[in-house]
Design a protein around this motif. Structure first.
Motif, short mmCIF file in Angstrom:
data_model
loop_
_atom_site.label_atom_id
_atom_site.label_comp_id
_atom_site.label_asym_id
_atom_site.label_seq_id
_atom_site.Cartn_x
_atom_site.Cartn_y
_atom_site.Cartn_z
N SER A 70 -30.18 -99.29 11.12
CA SER A 70 -30.18 -100.26 12.20
C SER A 70 -29.49 -101.57 11.82
CB SER A 70 -31.61 -100.56 12.71
OG SER A 70 -31.57 -100.88 14.07
N GLY A 131 -28.41 -111.10 17.56
CA GLY A 131 -28.84 -110.11 18.54
C GLY A 131 -30.09 -110.58 19.27
N SER A 132 -31.05 -111.08 18.51
CA SER A 132 -32.31 -111.48 19.13
C SER A 132 -32.10 -112.62 20.13
CB SER A 132 -33.32 -111.90 18.05
OG SER A 132 -32.67 -112.69 17.09
N GLU A 135 -30.77 -111.13 23.21
CA GLU A 135 -31.86 -110.53 24.00
C GLU A 135 -32.53 -111.59 24.88
OE1 GLU A 135 -34.71 -108.59 21.46
OE2 GLU A 135 -33.12 -107.70 20.26
N HIS A 165 -36.94 -102.00 18.68
CA HIS A 165 -36.97 -102.94 17.57
C HIS A 165 -37.93 -104.08 17.92
CE1 HIS A 165 -35.15 -106.12 14.93
NE2 HIS A 165 -35.07 -105.08 14.12
N THR A 167 -37.80 -107.15 17.82
CA THR A 167 -37.29 -108.33 18.55
C THR A 167 -37.36 -108.11 20.06
OG1 THR A 167 -35.06 -107.43 18.22
CG2 THR A 167 -35.75 -109.21 16.75
N ASP A 238 -29.56 -103.17 24.32
CA ASP A 238 -29.62 -103.78 22.99
C ASP A 238 -28.51 -103.12 22.17
OD1 ASP A 238 -30.11 -104.04 20.26
OD2 ASP A 238 -32.28 -104.04 20.48
N ALA A 240 -27.44 -103.25 19.18
CA ALA A 240 -27.49 -103.20 17.71
C ALA A 240 -26.88 -101.91 17.18
CB ALA A 240 -28.93 -103.33 17.23
N ASN A 262 -24.09 -107.06 18.37
CA ASN A 262 -24.38 -107.73 17.10
C ASN A 262 -23.04 -107.79 16.37
OD1 ASN A 262 -26.87 -106.31 18.02
ND2 ASN A 262 -27.76 -107.48 16.34
N HIS A 264 -22.18 -109.21 13.86
CA HIS A 264 -22.35 -109.12 12.40
C HIS A 264 -22.65 -107.71 11.93
CE1 HIS A 264 -25.92 -110.26 14.59
NE2 HIS A 264 -26.68 -109.75 13.64
N LYS A 265 -22.85 -106.78 12.83
CA LYS A 265 -23.04 -105.40 12.41
C LYS A 265 -21.78 -104.60 12.74
CE LYS A 265 -27.99 -105.49 13.33
NZ LYS A 265 -29.10 -104.79 13.97
C1 LIG Z 1 -32.27 -102.29 17.32
C2 LIG Z 1 -32.17 -103.77 17.02
N1 LIG Z 1 -32.27 -104.66 18.03
C3 LIG Z 1 -32.18 -105.99 17.80
C4 LIG Z 1 -31.98 -106.49 16.54
C5 LIG Z 1 -31.93 -107.98 16.35
O1 LIG Z 1 -30.67 -108.42 15.94
P1 LIG Z 1 -30.49 -109.74 15.05
O2 LIG Z 1 -30.99 -109.39 13.68
O3 LIG Z 1 -29.01 -110.00 15.08
O4 LIG Z 1 -31.29 -110.82 15.69
C6 LIG Z 1 -31.87 -105.61 15.45
C7 LIG Z 1 -31.70 -106.13 14.08
O5 LIG Z 1 -31.75 -105.47 13.09
C8 LIG Z 1 -31.96 -104.21 15.70
O6 LIG Z 1 -31.84 -103.34 14.70
#
Ligand SMILES: Cc1ncc(COP(=O)(O)O)c(C=O)c1O
Length: 484
Positions: A70, A131-132, A135, A165, A167, A238, A240, A262, A264-265
């Motif tokens: 993830s 990501g969060s 959201e 996740h 978040t 989401d 991610a 994301n 950064h991913k």
């Molecule tokens: C499935 C999923 N949703 C949301 C997030 C949140 O992203 P961020 O870490 O950029 O806030 C992650 C982070 O690992 C994730 O794996």
């Protein structure tokens, strides 16, 4: 290892400040220090040794395989660091007027256009920093959308998957919605019967990761979208796990109305340890008027920030967003070009290769091909030999492999969530398989070796509860009288 304060010797210096020939500013008495600050005092060689030793104790994607499910820990191309350090990008001031920042605005606009194409949705805001935060922004957009339609009071519930996740539920609560969870069925899809029973005129929307945190593409996604849209609700994606689907399928085409990426991913970035990140959101036209302000727009031959957005939810971050992350992501995407599809295909291939090699050694809870990651269970090792997912994770560290994500998603007992990414070559994947098989053999033959791992890292097993509840993040000068 000694702390930097313990290496300190009075009077040592690593550098000399230039001579200061301006008059000393007068500071009011009450603002003056009574005593000089207690800073570590070291000569440069000792300072370099200290930080080199610290970096040696760290583990990163540049050190070895980092299959942290993830989190998409992929190689960060070094050329991106050169590009982001170009003076025109690096030295740009956030308050620079639009006319003097045309190159930066053009890059942001181009990135918005590419992201819109990847998501299959027309409008993008680059502002959210993770990501969060994407959201939370997405849910604020939903709220604004329903308030504008006069349904704000009624639509008070967001549905998430039981594999979501952490978040996701946190964002739902922060945005002031009620949370409802829907179950996963035996094939790893959303349980449609459970979903139908939960969607009502109070539902504002769904938040879903697709592929899910089980690494499975939801086979019922078109029906899921129909259920929500028929109820007048919106779908939030989401992103991610977007690394699995770039150029192959688009969330907008699946029926999602709001998407976060994301950066950064999916598009590389030296992330981890808290940053840096980027979590832009893309939206369908009906949600566009509410996007954070300002957005970057094209104006004739130039580009500008558009602040004239009367229905906007306002700013969610200072200035234009995490600009360095935009530059790296843009460089990454342009270097791939149409090959972004190949990136996702290779990520999926690598994950399926590992799954095929490991599914007879560890339990596979959902007997399906996976997307870019997959979840195994160490349940039988626990039942037969008392070896848990945590033990397997710790033992992997002895072989210079970062542990996968463990105990998540919650629906799989003793979960090991493995994401190799597209940047790992076959020989590294084979090494990983060999080590995982060896650990399973050790669990049966010499379980204490696995139970007591790691054996070859700077620290052994930590009291993780104490470390989380009582972190010592400040040097205790009072307790230490004589620095060694
Ligand atoms: C499935 C999923 N949703 C949301 C997030 C949140 O992203 P961020 O870490 O950029 O806030 C992650 C982070 O690992 C994730 O794996």
């Amino acid at each position: 290892m000694k702390l930097i304060y313990e290496r300190s010797q009075a009077g040592r210096r690593a550098g000399r400040l230039p001579h200061y020939d301006l008059p000393k500013p007068e500071l009011p008495e009450h603002l003056r220090r009574a005593a000089p600050p207690r800073l570590p005092e070291l000569a440069e060689p000792e300072l370099v040794r200290h930080f080199t030793a610290l970096s040696d104790r760290n583990f990163g994607i540049d050190t070895g395989l980092y299959p942290l499910g993830s989190c998409t820990m992929k190689h960060n191309p070094r050329v991106n660091e050169r590009v982001v350090a170009l003076p025109g990008f690096r030295d740009l001031h956030p308050y620079q007027e639009d006319e003097g920042a045309q190159g930066a605005l053009e890059l942001m606009w181009n990135l918005q256009e590419i992201l819109a194409e990847v998501a299959g949705l027309p409008a993008v805001s680059l502002q959210p920093a993770a990501g969060s935060q994407g959201e939370l922004t997405g849910l604020m957009l939903m709220r604004a959308y329903f308030e504008d339609r006069g349904e704000g009071d009624r639509r008070d519930t967001i549905i998430t998957a039981d594999t979501a996740h952490g978040t996701n539920p946190a964002s739902v609560t922060m945005a002031g919605f009620k949370l409802e969870k829907v179950e996963t069925d035996a094939r790893g899809n959303l349980d449609l019967a459970d979903l139908r029973a939960k969607v009502s005129e109070r539902t504002a929307g769904l938040m879903l990761t697709n592929p899910s945190t089980l690494g499975l593409f939801d086979e019922g996604i078109v029906e899921v979208a129909r259920i929500f849209h028929d109820a007048g609700a919106l779908l939030y994606y989401d992103g991610a796990n977007l690394n699995a689907v770039c150029g192959i399928s688009r969330p907008g085409d699946m029926g999602f109305d709001i998407v976060h990426y994301n950066l950064h991913k999916t598009f590389s970035q030296p992330h981890g340890g808290g940053g840096p990140g980027g979590g832009p959101v893309a939206v369908r036209d009906i949600v566009e008027p509410f996007l954070p302000s300002p957005t970057v727009v094209r104006d004739g031959d130039g580009f500008r920030l558009d602040h004239d957005r009367p229905k906007s939810i306002g700013r969610v971050r200072g200035f234009g967003g995490p600009f360095g992350v935009f530059v790296r992501s843009y460089a990454f995407i342009r270097a791939y070009g149409p090959g972004l599809k190949e990136m996702s295909e290779t990520a999926v291939l690598n994950a399926n290769y590992l799954l095929a090699q490991l599914k007879d050694t560890y339990e596979l809870p959902y007997e399906r091909h996976c997307m870019h990651e997959f979840v195994l269970s160490a349940r039988s090792l626990k039942r037969d030999h008392g070896i848990t997912a945590l033990d397997v994770a710790k033992r992997l560290m002895d072989f210079d492999i970062h542990p996968p994500t463990v105990y998540f998603p919650l629906v799989v007992p003793e979960a090991l969530m493995i994401e190799p990414t597209e940047t790992e070559p076959k020989e590294r994947l084979d090494e990983f398989v060999e080590v995982m098989q060896r650990i399973a053999r050790e669990a049966a033959e010499s379980p204490e070796v696995v139970k007591e791992a790691p054996h070859h890292r700077p620290v052994r097993r930590l009291d993780e509860v104490r470390a989380a509840k009582n972190p010592v993040v400040k040097y205790g000068f009072e307790e230490v009288t004589t620095p060694a």
